[in-house]
Design a protein around this motif. Sequence first.
Motif, PDB file in Angstrom:
ATOM      1  N   TYR A 197       0.843  -1.178   0.000  1.00 13.60           N
ATOM      2  CA  TYR A 197       0.000   0.000   0.000  1.00 13.60           C
ATOM      3  C   TYR A 197       0.885   1.238   0.000  1.00 13.60           C
ATOM      4  CZ  TYR A 197      -3.562  -3.322   1.586  1.00 13.60           C
ATOM      5  OH  TYR A 197      -4.398  -4.390   1.700  1.00 13.60           O
ATOM      6  N   TYR A 198       0.510   2.225  -0.825  1.00 15.41           N
ATOM      7  CA  TYR A 198       1.223   3.487  -0.903  1.00 15.41           C
ATOM      8  C   TYR A 198       0.447   4.560  -0.140  1.00 15.41           C
ATOM      9  CZ  TYR A 198       3.636   0.944  -4.576  1.00 15.41           C
ATOM     10  OH  TYR A 198       4.344  -0.008  -5.261  1.00 15.41           O
ATOM     11  N   ARG A 199       1.115   5.683   0.062  1.00 14.58           N
ATOM     12  CA  ARG A 199       0.541   6.762   0.884  1.00 14.58           C
ATOM     13  C   ARG A 199       0.067   6.211   2.230  1.00 14.58           C
ATOM     14  NH1 ARG A 199      -1.845   7.908  -4.270  1.00 14.58           N
ATOM     15  NH2 ARG A 199      -0.987   9.807  -5.221  1.00 14.58           N
ATOM     16  N   ALA A 200       0.821   5.264   2.754  1.00 13.21           N
ATOM     17  CA  ALA A 200       0.473   4.598   4.011  1.00 13.21           C
ATOM     18  C   ALA A 200       1.624   4.810   4.990  1.00 13.21           C
ATOM     19  CB  ALA A 200       0.223   3.107   3.775  1.00 13.21           C
ATOM     20  N   LYS A 201       1.650   5.986   5.624  1.00 15.73           N
ATOM     21  CA  LYS A 201       2.751   6.341   6.510  1.00 15.73           C
ATOM     22  C   LYS A 201       2.501   5.815   7.915  1.00 15.73           C
ATOM     23  CE  LYS A 201       5.672  10.168   7.982  1.00 15.73           C
ATOM     24  NZ  LYS A 201       5.968  11.608   7.845  1.00 15.73           N
ATOM     25  N   VAL A 202       3.474   5.073   8.416  1.00 11.56           N
ATOM     26  CA  VAL A 202       3.361   4.504   9.758  1.00 11.56           C
ATOM     27  C   VAL A 202       3.712   5.571  10.784  1.00 11.56           C
ATOM     28  CG1 VAL A 202       4.312   2.779  11.346  1.00 11.56           C
ATOM     29  CG2 VAL A 202       3.853   2.165   8.962  1.00 11.56           C
ATOM     30  N   ALA A 203       2.828   5.738  11.762  1.00 10.77           N
ATOM     31  CA  ALA A 203       3.052   6.715  12.832  1.00 10.77           C
ATOM     32  C   ALA A 203       3.758   6.080  14.012  1.00 10.77           C
ATOM     33  CB  ALA A 203       1.724   7.315  13.287  1.00 10.77           C
ATOM     34  N   ASN A 204       3.378   4.837  14.328  1.00 13.35           N
ATOM     35  CA  ASN A 204       4.047   4.145  15.432  1.00 13.35           C
ATOM     36  C   ASN A 204       3.870   2.642  15.329  1.00 13.35           C
ATOM     37  OD1 ASN A 204       1.528   3.430  17.109  1.00 13.35           O
ATOM     38  ND2 ASN A 204       1.328   5.637  16.857  1.00 13.35           N
ATOM     39  N   ILE A 205       4.753   1.957  15.998  1.00 11.32           N
ATOM     40  CA  ILE A 205       4.688   0.497  16.110  1.00 11.32           C
ATOM     41  C   ILE A 205       3.921   0.172  17.388  1.00 11.32           C
ATOM     42  CG2 ILE A 205       6.057  -1.600  16.472  1.00 11.32           C
ATOM     43  CD1 ILE A 205       8.308  -0.162  14.850  1.00 11.32           C
ATOM     44  N   ILE A 206       2.932  -0.686  17.268  1.00 12.04           N
ATOM     45  CA  ILE A 206       2.099  -1.051  18.414  1.00 12.04           C
ATOM     46  C   ILE A 206       2.809  -2.138  19.218  1.00 12.04           C
ATOM     47  CG2 ILE A 206      -0.118  -1.996  19.149  1.00 12.04           C
ATOM     48  CD1 ILE A 206      -1.258  -0.960  16.455  1.00 12.04           C
ATOM     49  N   VAL A 207       3.022  -1.862  20.502  1.00 17.36           N
ATOM     50  CA  VAL A 207       3.670  -2.816  21.404  1.00 17.36           C
ATOM     51  C   VAL A 207       2.685  -3.188  22.505  1.00 17.36           C
ATOM     52  CG1 VAL A 207       5.590  -3.206  23.006  1.00 17.36           C
ATOM     53  CG2 VAL A 207       5.955  -1.859  20.919  1.00 17.36           C
ATOM     54  N   GLU A 208       2.456  -4.496  22.659  1.00 18.74           N
ATOM     55  CA  GLU A 208       1.587  -4.997  23.720  1.00 18.74           C
ATOM     56  C   GLU A 208       2.315  -6.101  24.464  1.00 18.74           C
ATOM     57  OE1 GLU A 208      -1.987  -6.231  21.773  1.00 18.74           O
ATOM     58  OE2 GLU A 208      -2.656  -4.175  21.338  1.00 18.74           O
ATOM     59  N   ASN A 209       2.299  -6.030  25.785  1.00 18.08           N
ATOM     60  CA  ASN A 209       3.012  -7.002  26.613  1.00 18.08           C
ATOM     61  C   ASN A 209       4.478  -7.108  26.191  1.00 18.08           C
ATOM     62  OD1 ASN A 209       0.631  -7.689  28.089  1.00 18.08           O
ATOM     63  ND2 ASN A 209      -0.001  -9.012  26.379  1.00 18.08           N
ATOM     64  N   ASN A 210       5.070  -5.940  25.915  1.00 16.24           N
ATOM     65  CA  ASN A 210       6.488  -5.829  25.547  1.00 16.24           C
ATOM     66  C   ASN A 210       6.817  -6.500  24.223  1.00 16.24           C
ATOM     67  OD1 ASN A 210       7.275  -4.388  27.915  1.00 16.24           O
ATOM     68  ND2 ASN A 210       7.171  -6.319  29.061  1.00 16.24           N
ATOM     69  N   ARG A 211       5.811  -6.674  23.372  1.00 13.68           N
ATOM     70  CA  ARG A 211       6.035  -7.332  22.085  1.00 13.68           C
ATOM     71  C   ARG A 211       5.426  -6.479  20.961  1.00 13.68           C
ATOM     72  NH1 ARG A 211       7.454 -12.317  20.547  1.00 13.68           N
ATOM     73  NH2 ARG A 211       6.904 -12.920  18.413  1.00 13.68           N
ATOM     74  N   ALA A 212       6.151  -6.354  19.834  1.00 10.57           N
ATOM     75  CA  ALA A 212       5.616  -5.643  18.668  1.00 10.57           C
ATOM     76  C   ALA A 212       4.554  -6.507  18.006  1.00 10.57           C
ATOM     77  CB  ALA A 212       6.736  -5.342  17.679  1.00 10.57           C
ATOM     78  N   VAL A 213       3.347  -5.948  17.857  1.00 15.50           N
ATOM     79  CA  VAL A 213       2.238  -6.742  17.336  1.00 15.50           C
ATOM     80  C   VAL A 213       1.542  -6.084  16.153  1.00 15.50           C
ATOM     81  CG1 VAL A 213       1.800  -7.872  19.552  1.00 15.50           C
ATOM     82  CG2 VAL A 213       0.607  -5.722  18.989  1.00 15.50           C
ATOM     83  N   VAL A 267      13.424  -5.792  20.964  1.00 12.73           N
ATOM     84  CA  VAL A 267      11.968  -5.795  21.124  1.00 12.73           C
ATOM     85  C   VAL A 267      11.427  -7.062  20.468  1.00 12.73           C
ATOM     86  CG1 VAL A 267       9.809  -4.593  20.626  1.00 12.73           C
ATOM     87  CG2 VAL A 267      11.913  -3.282  21.053  1.00 12.73           C
ATOM     88  N   PRO A 268      10.894  -8.006  21.213  1.00 11.75           N
ATOM     89  CA  PRO A 268      10.371  -9.233  20.612  1.00 11.75           C
ATOM     90  C   PRO A 268       9.348  -8.931  19.520  1.00 11.75           C
ATOM     91  CG  PRO A 268      10.451  -9.440  23.003  1.00 11.75           C
ATOM     92  CD  PRO A 268      10.766  -8.003  22.691  1.00 11.75           C
ATOM     93  N   GLY A 269       9.473  -9.651  18.419  1.00  9.76           N
ATOM     94  CA  GLY A 269       8.554  -9.479  17.300  1.00  9.76           C
ATOM     95  C   GLY A 269       8.947  -8.389  16.332  1.00  9.76           C
ATOM     96  N   LEU A 270       9.988  -7.590  16.660  1.00  8.56           N
ATOM     97  CA  LEU A 270      10.416  -6.483  15.808  1.00  8.56           C
ATOM     98  C   LEU A 270      11.798  -6.761  15.221  1.00  8.56           C
ATOM     99  CD1 LEU A 270      10.074  -3.590  14.685  1.00  8.56           C
ATOM    100  CD2 LEU A 270      11.134  -2.764  16.810  1.00  8.56           C
ATOM    101  N   TYR A 271      11.916  -6.551  13.914  1.00  8.02           N
ATOM    102  CA  TYR A 271      13.167  -6.757  13.195  1.00  8.02           C
ATOM    103  C   TYR A 271      13.491  -5.477  12.422  1.00  8.02           C
ATOM    104  CZ  TYR A 271      11.713 -11.636  13.880  1.00  8.02           C
ATOM    105  OH  TYR A 271      11.287 -12.828  14.417  1.00  8.02           O
ATOM    106  N   CYS A 272      14.767  -5.297  12.130  1.00 11.60           N
ATOM    107  CA  CYS A 272      15.198  -4.205  11.260  1.00 11.60           C
ATOM    108  C   CYS A 272      15.871  -4.779  10.022  1.00 11.60           C
ATOM    109  CB  CYS A 272      16.175  -3.282  11.982  1.00 11.60           C
ATOM    110  SG  CYS A 272      15.397  -2.150  13.152  1.00 11.60           S
ATOM    111  N   VAL A 273      15.753  -4.056   8.914  1.00 10.57           N
ATOM    112  CA  VAL A 273      16.400  -4.459   7.676  1.00 10.57           C
ATOM    113  C   VAL A 273      16.863  -3.192   6.968  1.00 10.57           C
ATOM    114  CG1 VAL A 273      14.307  -4.406   6.243  1.00 10.57           C
ATOM    115  CG2 VAL A 273      16.177  -5.943   5.633  1.00 10.57           C
TER     116      VAL A 273
END
Length: 510
Positions: free
Chosen positions: A262-278, A467-473
């Motif tokens: 999807y384009y024009r889809a800017k991420v504002a934040n990563i949702i973290v629940e119970n210390n995990r990126a979800v 951060v569990p569930g979160l990766y960088c590339v």
Amino acid sequence: MTAAISPQIPTAQTLYDAIIIGSGVGGLVTATQLAAKGAKVLVLESYIIPGGSAGYFEREGYRFDVGASMIFGFGTQGTTNLLTKALEAVNVSLETIPDPVQIHYHLPNNLEVKVHRNYEKFLQELTERFPHERQGIRKFYDECWKVFNCLNQMDLLSLEEPRYLTQVFFQHPLACLGLVKYLPQNAGDIARRYISDPVLLRFIDIECYCWSVVPADLTPMINAGMVFSDRHYGGINYPKGGVGQIAQKLVEGLEKAGGEIYYRAKVANIIVENNRAVGVQLTSGKEYRAKRIISNSTRWDTFEKLLPEIPAAEKKWQQRYQKSPSFLNLHLGVKAEVLPVGTECHHILLEDWEKMGETIFVSIPTLLDPDLAPNGYHIIHTFSPSWVEDWQVSPGEYDRRKEEVAGKIIKRLEQIFPGIDAALDYMEVGTPRTHRRFLNRVDGTYGPIPRRKLKGLLGMPFNRTSVPGLYCVGDSTFPGQGLNAVAFSGFACAHRVAVDLGLTKIIRNS
């Protein structure tokens, strides 16, 4: 520019296997490799086309590459031809045009060197400039080949995956031991073992600087070995239609494999629940959930903007690495007659060894693909390192400064292309602020560079984060900057994520 049209973004009801933030080449390689293994993948891109620094734009009949036009990774043999492999994995292909010379250097005191695709021809030319260093030249560049040959024997996947490492070690024990030897070393240390001439050592500095933005002492030997050898092995090959075709083809393959973007889809934040990126939340407020979240943003953008707090591991990383400069870009259209017959596609101009930060990079892709410009004209894309802090000025001063700096660069280009000013048909100037705005990179940075001398690549993080569930590339993960390097990062990230998702058949690159 032709804008890509996104489908209607649905409400967040689907649980994806992986969401990738950003469609730079690292993110797209990750996405395509996961989709090819059956993962349900969504890529979110804030701009209107994919590619990031490997994108393009069109003006008045010219198709300009956003970034560099010197492309590695399109070879046909071995395992380091990562762009070829990435496209093949999703059943797409891209026509490329071979470049016989990687770079034509124009250096202080009239030192000129061409890095020919033919290895022996390059060594011969360099030896003619430094005949007293004949043996040292061959020993240094031959040692680069030792690094490359180790890499070129094995599938380049995740070094975080124990089963892969075990498998590779048993298949290629000598190659693995060779890489372990070079991991903590830098190119400058190796060069000084064999070479003493200070000017030749400066040449090796600029050889590194042209793609790592740091001299040889700060450039990992693994990276140098890859670049200094693959330019002769797989060669520099320009994509027909421009660099932007790489991302376009990866997207085509992604969608063929069932992935979404999807384009024009800017991420504002990563949702973290119970210390995990979800999941992620867009600036529009929409949320999307996934088993794994992968950020193709820089580490600064990821951990300082998309997460509520910076993990301790990232603070430690920032003590070792800092943001590199961005670039001041001139996208020029010029009359063809200004370029003499025999002009090479890529040039580097530097008049003073003490001012390496003022190096001018030049790409003329229409010498390889004339269809990128109107008949009788060429594209000259020239760029030089520049810091965003130098452009924090008022709007009127900003435009005046752009014109002033562009004039200085064109004056310098007259040294190698006399008459270029009079031959100008079109000019567009981009600054670090332009990079920051359109590429969503903090301060428009090219990527991380060491704050001090480090032990080779040992300080560069892999794809998993604290951060569990979160990766960088991408370029702020192992092995660093450059299109083929971020493709390596993408293969490694896809491998690590696929194993973590239980897609164990990705243990081996197919």
